[in-house]
Design a protein around this motif. Structure first.
Motif, PDB file in Angstrom:
ATOM      1  N   GLU A  46     -14.886  20.114  11.063  1.00 33.30           N
ATOM      2  CA  GLU A  46     -14.103  18.873  11.065  1.00 33.30           C
ATOM      3  C   GLU A  46     -14.486  17.882  12.153  1.00 33.30           C
ATOM      4  OE1 GLU A  46     -11.927  18.256   8.619  1.00 33.30           O
ATOM      5  OE2 GLU A  46     -12.566  20.184   7.794  1.00 33.30           O
ATOM      6  N   GLY A  47     -14.964  18.351  13.290  1.00 31.46           N
ATOM      7  CA  GLY A  47     -15.215  17.434  14.396  1.00 31.46           C
ATOM      8  C   GLY A  47     -16.303  17.939  15.317  1.00 31.46           C
ATOM      9  N   ARG A  48     -16.772  17.036  16.178  1.00 31.96           N
ATOM     10  CA  ARG A  48     -17.812  17.406  17.124  1.00 31.96           C
ATOM     11  C   ARG A  48     -17.284  18.443  18.120  1.00 31.96           C
ATOM     12  NH1 ARG A  48     -20.067  12.616  20.141  1.00 31.96           N
ATOM     13  NH2 ARG A  48     -18.008  11.727  19.829  1.00 31.96           N
ATOM     14  N   THR A  49     -18.171  19.311  18.563  1.00 35.32           N
ATOM     15  CA  THR A  49     -17.869  20.290  19.603  1.00 35.32           C
ATOM     16  C   THR A  49     -18.891  20.098  20.712  1.00 35.32           C
ATOM     17  OG1 THR A  49     -19.241  21.932  18.450  1.00 35.32           O
ATOM     18  CG2 THR A  49     -16.872  22.007  18.041  1.00 35.32           C
ATOM     19  N   TRP A  50     -18.550  20.553  21.925  1.00 34.53           N
ATOM     20  CA  TRP A  50     -19.476  20.369  23.021  1.00 34.53           C
ATOM     21  C   TRP A  50     -19.247  21.406  24.104  1.00 34.53           C
ATOM     22  CZ3 TRP A  50     -15.877  16.730  21.549  1.00 34.53           C
ATOM     23  CH2 TRP A  50     -14.758  16.603  22.355  1.00 34.53           C
ATOM     24  N   ILE A  51     -20.310  21.608  24.870  1.00 35.38           N
ATOM     25  CA  ILE A  51     -20.294  22.442  26.064  1.00 35.38           C
ATOM     26  C   ILE A  51     -20.958  21.612  27.158  1.00 35.38           C
ATOM     27  CG2 ILE A  51     -21.188  24.518  27.194  1.00 35.38           C
ATOM     28  CD1 ILE A  51     -21.302  25.866  24.443  1.00 35.38           C
ATOM     29  N   ARG A  52     -20.302  21.535  28.309  1.00 35.77           N
ATOM     30  CA  ARG A  52     -20.913  20.827  29.435  1.00 35.77           C
ATOM     31  C   ARG A  52     -21.915  21.748  30.112  1.00 35.77           C
ATOM     32  NH1 ARG A  52     -18.200  16.755  33.677  1.00 35.77           N
ATOM     33  NH2 ARG A  52     -20.104  16.341  34.822  1.00 35.77           N
ATOM     34  N   LEU A  53     -23.079  21.186  30.462  1.00 35.13           N
ATOM     35  CA  LEU A  53     -24.159  21.925  31.099  1.00 35.13           C
ATOM     36  C   LEU A  53     -24.475  21.307  32.457  1.00 35.13           C
ATOM     37  CD1 LEU A  53     -26.594  21.910  28.031  1.00 35.13           C
ATOM     38  CD2 LEU A  53     -25.021  23.754  28.677  1.00 35.13           C
ATOM     39  N   ASP A  54     -25.129  22.070  33.313  1.00 37.84           N
ATOM     40  CA  ASP A  54     -25.649  21.513  34.558  1.00 37.84           C
ATOM     41  C   ASP A  54     -27.017  20.933  34.271  1.00 37.84           C
ATOM     42  OD1 ASP A  54     -23.479  22.268  36.172  1.00 37.84           O
ATOM     43  OD2 ASP A  54     -24.306  24.290  36.444  1.00 37.84           O
ATOM     44  N   GLY A  55     -27.164  19.662  34.535  1.00 34.21           N
ATOM     45  CA  GLY A  55     -28.454  19.011  34.338  1.00 34.21           C
ATOM     46  C   GLY A  55     -29.279  19.053  35.612  1.00 34.21           C
ATOM     47  N   PRO A  56     -30.499  18.582  35.551  1.00 41.20           N
ATOM     48  CA  PRO A  56     -31.379  18.612  36.724  1.00 41.20           C
ATOM     49  C   PRO A  56     -30.971  17.584  37.780  1.00 41.20           C
ATOM     50  CG  PRO A  56     -32.432  17.418  34.934  1.00 41.20           C
ATOM     51  CD  PRO A  56     -31.148  17.992  34.384  1.00 41.20           C
ATOM     52  N   TRP A  66     -22.619  18.445  15.791  1.00 42.92           N
ATOM     53  CA  TRP A  66     -22.258  17.315  14.930  1.00 42.92           C
ATOM     54  C   TRP A  66     -22.066  17.794  13.497  1.00 42.92           C
ATOM     55  CZ3 TRP A  66     -22.801  12.350  17.215  1.00 42.92           C
ATOM     56  CH2 TRP A  66     -23.454  12.321  18.445  1.00 42.92           C
ATOM     57  N   PRO A  67     -20.832  17.860  12.995  1.00 43.04           N
ATOM     58  CA  PRO A  67     -20.655  18.190  11.582  1.00 43.04           C
ATOM     59  C   PRO A  67     -21.284  17.108  10.694  1.00 43.04           C
ATOM     60  CG  PRO A  67     -18.571  18.335  12.759  1.00 43.04           C
ATOM     61  CD  PRO A  67     -19.558  17.679  13.683  1.00 43.04           C
ATOM     62  N   PRO A  68     -21.553  17.429   9.451  1.00 44.95           N
ATOM     63  CA  PRO A  68     -22.092  16.419   8.534  1.00 44.95           C
ATOM     64  C   PRO A  68     -21.207  15.173   8.506  1.00 44.95           C
ATOM     65  CG  PRO A  68     -22.151  18.591   7.521  1.00 44.95           C
ATOM     66  CD  PRO A  68     -21.378  18.737   8.799  1.00 44.95           C
ATOM     67  N   GLY A  69     -21.855  14.022   8.531  1.00 52.03           N
ATOM     68  CA  GLY A  69     -21.145  12.753   8.402  1.00 52.03           C
ATOM     69  C   GLY A  69     -20.443  12.245   9.646  1.00 52.03           C
ATOM     70  N   THR A  70     -20.642  12.858  10.811  1.00 49.67           N
ATOM     71  CA  THR A  70     -19.961  12.404  12.027  1.00 49.67           C
ATOM     72  C   THR A  70     -20.875  11.536  12.883  1.00 49.67           C
ATOM     73  OG1 THR A  70     -20.564  14.404  13.234  1.00 49.67           O
ATOM     74  CG2 THR A  70     -18.420  14.392  12.111  1.00 49.67           C
ATOM     75  N   GLY A  71     -20.266  10.791  13.784  1.00 43.42           N
ATOM     76  CA  GLY A  71     -21.020   9.943  14.687  1.00 43.42           C
ATOM     77  C   GLY A  71     -20.194   9.535  15.882  1.00 43.42           C
TER      78      GLY A  71
END
Length: 180
Positions: A46-56, A66-71
């Protein structure tokens, strides 16, 4: 001759020395190739999911499903430079090839020819500077996409826009505490 530099133009040694946009892109591509990490992201139909990461180098990064059709809708990154890479599926980026002012306006009429579109398949990515305005879409009707995004400095805010034809309108400003 006296030093006439102003705070708006600090010497190069005093400027931000965090990772460049190309270094952020390299991180995003390497992380997108991490099959174990990509598989650890829970996907929601149904919706976007995310995990925060440590970047450089003190950057922030996100693994996003990203599920189909999301933005995302049209947005900027609050003056941060960044990069993103597709880890699975394909994303479409629509962007503006114009540097927009970041403050002092609510509505802009865009000139002809500023629209750009690119498709980013698995392993492909792109870097961008601090004035970048875009929207990212998973146009697939049946396949999830996954991507890695990195920003420096860490996002101070995101401005969200609506667009009707050539008119871009500032709608809201989001703060990091809203994304946790």
């Amino acid at each position: 001759m006296p030093d006439v530099r102003t705070p708006a133009h600090p010497p190069a040694a005093e400027r931000d020395s965090g990772p460049s946009a190309s270094e952020l892109l390299d991180f995003a591509r390497r992380t997108a190739a991490d099959i174990t990490l990509i598989a650890a992201l829970p996907l929601d139909p149904e919706g976007r999911t995310w995990i925060r990461l440590d970047g450089p180098g003190g950057s922030e990064a996100w693994l996003i499903g990203w599920p189909p059709g999301t933005g995302t809708g049209w947005h900027d990154h609050g003056g941060s430079r960044g990069a993103f890479a597709a880890a699975a599926g394909e994303l479409t980026e629509q962007s503006l090839a114009a540097q927009l002012p970041t403050e002092g306006w609510k509505t802009l009429e865009l000139a002809d020819g500023v629209d750009r579109q690119r498709k980013l398949a698995e392993g492909r990515g792109r870097a961008f500077g601090p004035h970048h305005v875009h929207q990212v879409l998973n146009a697939s009707a049946d396949t999830h996409a996954v991507s890695v995004h990195a920003y420096y400095p860490p996002l101070p805010l995101m401005r969200r826009y609506s667009r009707t034809g050539a008119v871009l309108r500032l709608e809201e400003v989001e703060r990091p505490e809203e994304w946790q």
